[in-house]
Write a protein that holds these residues in place. Structure first.
Motif, PDB file in Angstrom:
ATOM      1  N   GLN A   1       1.427  -1.326  -0.123  1.00  0.00           N
ATOM      2  CA  GLN A   1      -0.426   0.066   0.321  1.00  0.00           C
ATOM      3  C   GLN A   1       0.676   1.286  -0.198  1.00  0.00           C
ATOM      4  O   GLN A   1       1.510   2.029   0.799  1.00  0.00           O
ATOM      5  N   VAL A   2       1.022   2.454  -1.106  1.00  0.00           N
ATOM      6  CA  VAL A   2       1.582   3.479  -1.298  1.00  0.00           C
ATOM      7  C   VAL A   2       0.852   3.914   0.145  1.00  0.00           C
ATOM      8  O   VAL A   2      -0.281   4.551   0.104  1.00  0.00           O
ATOM      9  N   GLN A   3       2.073   4.910   0.781  1.00  0.00           N
ATOM     10  CA  GLN A   3       1.779   5.778   1.682  1.00  0.00           C
ATOM     11  C   GLN A   3       2.297   7.193   1.489  1.00  0.00           C
ATOM     12  O   GLN A   3       3.066   7.376   1.128  1.00  0.00           O
ATOM     13  N   LEU A   4       1.293   8.675   1.456  1.00  0.00           N
ATOM     14  CA  LEU A   4       1.536   9.645   0.830  1.00  0.00           C
ATOM     15  C   LEU A   4       1.313  10.406   2.173  1.00  0.00           C
ATOM     16  O   LEU A   4       0.099  10.135   2.652  1.00  0.00           O
ATOM     17  N   VAL A   5       2.379  10.949   2.977  1.00  0.00           N
ATOM     18  CA  VAL A   5       2.633  11.081   4.453  1.00  0.00           C
ATOM     19  C   VAL A   5       2.912  12.831   4.038  1.00  0.00           C
ATOM     20  O   VAL A   5       4.065  13.504   3.510  1.00  0.00           O
ATOM     21  N   GLU A   6       1.796  13.744   4.641  1.00  0.00           N
ATOM     22  CA  GLU A   6       1.228  14.956   4.063  1.00  0.00           C
ATOM     23  C   GLU A   6       1.765  15.948   5.818  1.00  0.00           C
ATOM     24  O   GLU A   6       1.841  14.738   6.963  1.00  0.00           O
ATOM     25  N   SER A   7       1.951  17.131   6.013  1.00  0.00           N
ATOM     26  CA  SER A   7       1.946  17.710   7.461  1.00  0.00           C
ATOM     27  C   SER A   7       2.253  19.453   6.570  1.00  0.00           C
ATOM     28  O   SER A   7       2.559  19.619   5.873  1.00  0.00           O
ATOM     29  N   GLY A   8       2.417  20.451   8.191  1.00  0.00           N
ATOM     30  CA  GLY A   8       2.600  21.105   7.815  1.00  0.00           C
ATOM     31  C   GLY A   8       0.518  22.318   7.702  1.00  0.00           C
ATOM     32  O   GLY A   8       0.849  23.600   7.647  1.00  0.00           O
ATOM     33  N   GLY A   9      -0.704  21.649   7.676  1.00  0.00           N
ATOM     34  CA  GLY A   9      -1.407  22.191   7.858  1.00  0.00           C
ATOM     35  C   GLY A   9      -1.294  23.359   9.040  1.00  0.00           C
ATOM     36  O   GLY A   9      -0.419  23.191   9.978  1.00  0.00           O
ATOM     37  N   GLY A  10      -2.554  23.458   9.041  1.00  0.00           N
ATOM     38  CA  GLY A  10      -2.811  24.751  11.059  1.00  0.00           C
ATOM     39  C   GLY A  10      -3.790  25.958  10.160  1.00  0.00           C
ATOM     40  O   GLY A  10      -4.238  26.334   9.281  1.00  0.00           O
ATOM     41  N   LEU A  11      -4.143  26.548  11.347  1.00  0.00           N
ATOM     42  CA  LEU A  11      -4.542  27.828  11.595  1.00  0.00           C
ATOM     43  C   LEU A  11      -3.631  29.457  11.263  1.00  0.00           C
ATOM     44  O   LEU A  11      -2.206  29.105  12.034  1.00  0.00           O
ATOM     45  N   VAL A  12      -4.087  29.835  10.199  1.00  0.00           N
ATOM     46  CA  VAL A  12      -3.554  31.284   9.854  1.00  0.00           C
ATOM     47  C   VAL A  12      -4.431  32.934   9.604  1.00  0.00           C
ATOM     48  O   VAL A  12      -5.128  32.020   9.103  1.00  0.00           O
ATOM     49  N   GLN A  13      -3.699  33.352   9.892  1.00  0.00           N
ATOM     50  CA  GLN A  13      -4.445  35.129   9.781  1.00  0.00           C
ATOM     51  C   GLN A  13      -4.549  35.071   8.200  1.00  0.00           C
ATOM     52  O   GLN A  13      -3.731  34.787   7.089  1.00  0.00           O
ATOM     53  N   PRO A  14      -5.749  36.289   7.525  1.00  0.00           N
ATOM     54  CA  PRO A  14      -5.175  36.428   6.506  1.00  0.00           C
ATOM     55  C   PRO A  14      -3.839  37.284   5.781  1.00  0.00           C
ATOM     56  O   PRO A  14      -3.573  37.720   6.836  1.00  0.00           O
ATOM     57  N   GLY A  15      -3.048  37.099   4.702  1.00  0.00           N
ATOM     58  CA  GLY A  15      -1.878  37.238   4.775  1.00  0.00           C
ATOM     59  C   GLY A  15      -0.537  37.009   4.876  1.00  0.00           C
ATOM     60  O   GLY A  15       0.038  37.066   4.358  1.00  0.00           O
ATOM     61  N   GLY A  16      -1.183  35.663   5.891  1.00  0.00           N
ATOM     62  CA  GLY A  16      -0.148  34.544   6.539  1.00  0.00           C
ATOM     63  C   GLY A  16       0.097  33.723   5.018  1.00  0.00           C
ATOM     64  O   GLY A  16      -0.048  33.813   4.062  1.00  0.00           O
ATOM     65  N   SER A  17       1.586  32.946   5.759  1.00  0.00           N
ATOM     66  CA  SER A  17       2.488  32.289   4.749  1.00  0.00           C
ATOM     67  C   SER A  17       1.819  30.316   5.839  1.00  0.00           C
ATOM     68  O   SER A  17       2.246  30.464   6.921  1.00  0.00           O
ATOM     69  N   LEU A  18       1.590  29.851   4.404  1.00  0.00           N
ATOM     70  CA  LEU A  18       2.328  28.437   5.738  1.00  0.00           C
ATOM     71  C   LEU A  18       2.103  27.378   4.392  1.00  0.00           C
ATOM     72  O   LEU A  18       2.594  27.758   3.267  1.00  0.00           O
ATOM     73  N   ARG A  19       3.997  26.152   4.411  1.00  0.00           N
ATOM     74  CA  ARG A  19       4.087  25.520   3.475  1.00  0.00           C
ATOM     75  C   ARG A  19       3.541  23.846   3.981  1.00  0.00           C
ATOM     76  O   ARG A  19       3.955  23.468   5.193  1.00  0.00           O
ATOM     77  N   LEU A  20       3.197  23.033   3.209  1.00  0.00           N
ATOM     78  CA  LEU A  20       2.744  22.024   3.309  1.00  0.00           C
ATOM     79  C   LEU A  20       4.021  21.415   2.326  1.00  0.00           C
ATOM     80  O   LEU A  20       4.336  21.474   1.776  1.00  0.00           O
TER      81      LEU A  20
END
Length: 115
Positions: A1-20
């Motif tokens: 079984q193939v696993q794709l492991v994600e990380s990096g989500g969350g809560l951010v204010q408008p105008g902010g940045s995140l990296r997944l």
């Protein structure tokens, strides 16, 4: 079984940045187009961005100029850098690996843009 492991989500204010981040098995990563989809409540899952095994990116019109997808072949990882986030970007984001008609999915990571 193939696993794709994600990380990096969350809560951010408008105008902010995140990296997944999404890590994939080496054999999958080297051959498949890697992408990110998102699904907001009550809406269909939609493509956000994808990058081919030859490093050719493609973006949804709604994120062009704000999001950047990239591949790190040494780490078998695909990234989605999200800048200038707006509330409409709020969704569960899913990593995808696609080759012709074969698709693999990650478990999803929540991104919430709110003040």
């Amino acid at each position: 079984q193939v696993q794709l492991v994600e990380s990096g989500g969350g809560l951010v204010q408008p105008g902010g940045s995140l990296r997944l981040s999404c890590a994939a098995p080496a054999l999958i990563f080297s051959r498949y187009t890697m992408g990110w989809f998102r699904q907001a409540p009550g809406k269909q899952r939609e493509l956000v961005a994808a990058v081919t095994s030859r490093d050719i990116p493609n973006y949804a019109d709604s994120v062009k100029g704000r999001f950047t997808i990239s591949r790190d072949n040494a780490k078998n990882t695909v990234y989605l850098q999200m800048n200038s986030l707006i509330p409409e970007d709020t969704a569960v984001y899913y990593c995808n690996a696609k080759l012709v008609s074969v698709n693999f999915w990650g478990q999803g990571t929540q991104v919430t843009v709110s003040s």
